[in-house]
Scaffold this motif. Structure first.
Motif, short mmCIF file in Angstrom:
data_model
loop_
_atom_site.label_atom_id
_atom_site.label_comp_id
_atom_site.label_asym_id
_atom_site.label_seq_id
_atom_site.Cartn_x
_atom_site.Cartn_y
_atom_site.Cartn_z
N VAL A 52 -12.56 13.84 5.36
CA VAL A 52 -13.23 12.55 5.16
C VAL A 52 -12.78 11.54 6.22
O VAL A 52 -13.59 10.79 6.78
N SER A 53 -11.49 11.57 6.53
CA SER A 53 -10.98 10.63 7.54
C SER A 53 -11.57 10.92 8.92
O SER A 53 -11.90 10.00 9.68
N ASN A 83 -15.05 9.55 8.88
CA ASN A 83 -15.01 8.08 9.00
C ASN A 83 -14.79 7.66 10.46
O ASN A 83 -15.40 6.71 10.94
N VAL A 132 -13.13 10.12 -3.97
CA VAL A 132 -12.84 9.63 -5.31
C VAL A 132 -12.33 10.78 -6.18
O VAL A 132 -11.38 10.63 -6.95
N ARG A 171 -8.99 14.98 2.28
CA ARG A 171 -8.74 13.63 2.83
C ARG A 171 -8.85 13.65 4.36
O ARG A 171 -9.38 12.72 4.96
N LEU A 200 -17.73 11.12 -3.42
CA LEU A 200 -17.31 10.16 -2.41
C LEU A 200 -17.92 8.80 -2.74
O LEU A 200 -19.00 8.74 -3.32
N ALA A 228 -3.17 3.92 6.11
CA ALA A 228 -4.49 3.50 6.59
C ALA A 228 -4.35 2.81 7.93
O ALA A 228 -3.45 2.00 8.14
N GLU A 232 -13.31 2.15 6.85
CA GLU A 232 -13.47 3.44 6.20
C GLU A 232 -14.83 3.46 5.50
O GLU A 232 -15.07 2.67 4.60
N TYR A 253 -16.42 6.33 3.97
CA TYR A 253 -16.38 7.12 2.75
C TYR A 253 -14.97 7.18 2.22
O TYR A 253 -14.01 7.24 2.98
N GLN A 254 -14.88 7.17 0.89
CA GLN A 254 -13.58 7.38 0.27
C GLN A 254 -13.67 8.54 -0.69
O GLN A 254 -14.68 8.68 -1.39
N ALA A 306 -19.03 5.00 -1.02
CA ALA A 306 -19.23 4.25 0.23
C ALA A 306 -20.04 3.00 -0.09
O ALA A 306 -21.10 3.09 -0.69
N GLU A 342 0.83 -1.21 0.00
CA GLU A 342 0.00 0.00 0.00
C GLU A 342 0.86 1.26 0.00
O GLU A 342 0.60 2.21 -0.73
#
Ligand SMILES: [Zn+2]
Length: 516
Positions: free
Chosen positions: A494-495, A498, A395, A491, A413, A385, A390, A392-393, A415, A357
């Motif tokens: 969103v994190s 989450n 995009v 990011r 986003l 990570a 998680e 939502y991501q 999900a 990753e």
């Protein structure tokens, strides 16, 4: 040999440090810090206060089961319920310690405990005896020891040792003591507790007057053999004694203190960075040992001296704490093998999946940035990570802004297979992006704080964003990393969302938080 005694380093970053206002660590983050502490080779990791919340309990249990090397300790007030939970949480640990405490100062007895001295003495004795049923390693703390009546304090310690305490801790809970006074207290206890030779003497100092490290060192000089501390000096109020300062003072001045620790000092800088990234509490540039300026020489006279002979102005070398002078390492053409090798040289032992990753993120970064520094790699590792689910991501994101136009952002986003899109206007590109994300997830989020900083110098530097959001009185933090600061911010936001959805379990820490 210069060293005549070995000082035990008891790290309480995950217990006292986690009580720093605004700090909220998820279980996976606590585990990551515990693993870093094991690499740093501290002797004891105080993993948490299991009674405080189910989240604390789960984190201690996870660390006890997975972290090898140090003794794993859990905090418990002097009652059966707390001790039972601490013992349960520690079950998986190879070496475990129950750390039980009760206050001994008259001010705490009268206003907090509403108990008399005799009752406190009996309770301390009972708690230690009960804790010994679960482990041979029991630490007893007399909370607010530095403001307690000395003779009563000695009686309590003598009773605790007779009941089976193997470590007695002397906390300066409110950071009130001074080095001379605290050193004298340690000597007094050594002289007036008849069975003191059967226990390790430990100290735990707070930094309210900026003397936590000085008080701890005075205690070491007076015969203490365990010191409690936290990475970056985190902790209640002004914090605890900083691990890095204590260890480096003992290391650099071993000619004076004549003691040693088991800490691998080359892990100090990395551990400090990790803790600062995960807690969101920045290290001031002028902070001793780990601050950005700690090894920077500004004046021409100093620079000239250091270039000729480092010892002219440097009392310790940056390499000792793990900062490499040669920091240019990898670029766009570096392959996986070189990347993996550099990770290992930097001291990271990661699983195959994590390396894969990270290598993808490294390649993305190398495409945008000519030179990838060690600090960039460290930021990638710290921001990888966390293993938390998680929802939502991010995009896609797009933003239009300028001095003559209203900032407008659109985001997409994903999900669990579904896509959520929204657009919004705002005061500047970050605000517009956050509003668009809020619209896309469909519920309101209280933004508490936002921080953006560059990981390294240069116009193509990585930006690291940290966002704190609040929901129903609980705070959640999120981080994002990118050479594009809007993307890093998106990011991070969103994190944080989450994390909020995964509910990290820190909210209840207020109900029974405390300690010494
Ligand atoms: Zn404390």
């Amino acid at each position: 040999m210069l060293e005549t005694r070995r000082i035990q380093i008891f790290d309480t970053t995950l217990r006292d440090g986690e009580q720093t206002p605004g700090v909220c660590l998820a279980a996976a983050e606590k585990l990551e810090i515990a693993q870093a502490l094991a690499r740093l080779k501290v002797d004891v990791i105080e993993a948490g206060f299991p009674f405080a919340s189910p989240g604390d309990f789960a984190a201690v249990r996870e660390i006890a089961a997975q972290v090898k090397g140090p003794v794993i300790a859990a905090l418990a007030r002097a009652n059966k319920e707390d001790i039972d939970l601490a013992a349960q949480a520690l079950e998986g640990a190879k070496r475990r310690r129950i750390h039980t405490f009760i206050a001994t100062s008259d001010i705490h007895l009268e206003h907090k405990l509403k108990m008399n001295r005799f009752q406190v003495l009996k309770r301390a004795e009972e708690a230690v005896r009960y804790a010994r049923k679960f482990t041979d390693d029991v630490e007893f703390s007399a909370e607010d020891a530095s403001r307690s009546d000395r003779d009563f304090l000695c009686q309590v310690y003598a009773a605790a040792i007779a009941a089976g305490a193997t470590v007695i801790n002397i906390p300066d809970t409110v950071g009130y003591s001074t080095p001379e006074e605290f050193g004298a207290l340690i000597r007094y206890i050594r002289e007036h507790v008849p069975n003191i030779d059967k226990a390790v003497i430990s100290v735990h100092c707070h930094d309210d007057l900026g003397m936590a490290v000085a008080n701890s060192l005075a205690a070491v000089a007076a015969g203490a053999t365990q010191v409690e501390c936290t990475v970056n000096g985190l902790g209640e109020r002004a914090g605890n004694a900083a691990l890095e300062e204590l260890v480096m003072a003992l290391h650099t001045r071993r000619d004076f203190y004549r003691v040693g620790t088991g800490v691998d000092t080359r892990q100090i800088y990395r551990t400090s960075k990790l803790v600062s990234t995960l807690t969101g509490i920045a290290v001031p540039p002028n902070k001793a040992v780990i601050g950005e300026n700690a090894f920077a020489h500004e004046s021409g006279i100093h620079q000239h001296g250091v270039l000729n002979h480092a010892g002219t102005y440097e009392i310790m070398s940056p390499e000792t704490i793990g900062i490499s002078r040669n920091s240019i390492v990898l670029g766009k053409h570096s392959g996986r093998h070189a990347f993996e090798q550099r990770l290992r040289q930097l001291g990271y032992e990661l699983e195959e999946k994590a390396v894969t990753e990270l290598f993808v993120r490294f390649k993305e970064l190398a495409d945008r940035k000519k030179i990838v520094f060690d600090r960039d790699i460290e930021a990638l590792v710290a921001n990888k990570a966390s293993g938390q689910p998680e929802w939502y991501q991010l995009v896609y994101h797009h933003v239009v802004s300028g001095n003559q136009t209203l900032a407008t952002a659109s985001v997409r986003l994903a999900a669990s297979g579904a896509v959520f899109e929204a657009a919004a206007c705002g005061d500047g590109p970050v605000d517009a992006t956050f509003k668009a994300i809020e619209k896309a997830v469909g519920f309101s989020i209280g933004l508490k704080d936002f921080q953006l900083k560059a990981v390294t110098a240069g116009e193509d530097a990585l930006g690291e964003a940290t966002v704190w959001v609040e929901r129903e009185g609980r705070t959640f933090s999120g981080r994002g990393l990118s050479t594009d600061i809007i993307e890093a911010s998106a990011r991070a936001y969103v994190s944080a969302i989450n994390k909020m959805l995964a509910a990290c379990g820190c909210g209840a820490s207020g109900q029974a938080a405390g300690g010494n």
